[in-house]
Design a protein around this motif. Structure first.
Motif: not given
Ligand SMILES: [Zn+2]
Length: 67
Positions: A19, A21, A23, A42, A45
């Protein structure tokens, strides 16, 4: 109906990825996918993005219905 061809949608991850972010996205997880950018989120999110997206489309429907 409007054309939703480029709107993001839920799908099952077909392969592992990462992701934005940071993850990990595991194969088989339910994720939110953006065809326009070919990116997936993910699960965490995805929930947030999905809520945002639904809020936007509901606003649009609300405004469109008024005119
Ligand atoms: Zn994420």
């Amino acid at each position: 109906m409007a054309n939703y061809g480029r709107d993001p949608y839920w799908l099952m991850a077909r392969f592992a990825s990462t992701c934005k972010c940071g993850a990990a996205i595991k194969k088989g997880e339910r994720i939110f996918y953006y065809p326009s950018t070919k990116s997936a989120l993910c699960p965490k999110c995805s929930e947030a993005a999905s809520a945002d997206f639904n809020a936007c489309t509901q606003d649009e429907a609300f405004y469109n219905s008024g005119y």
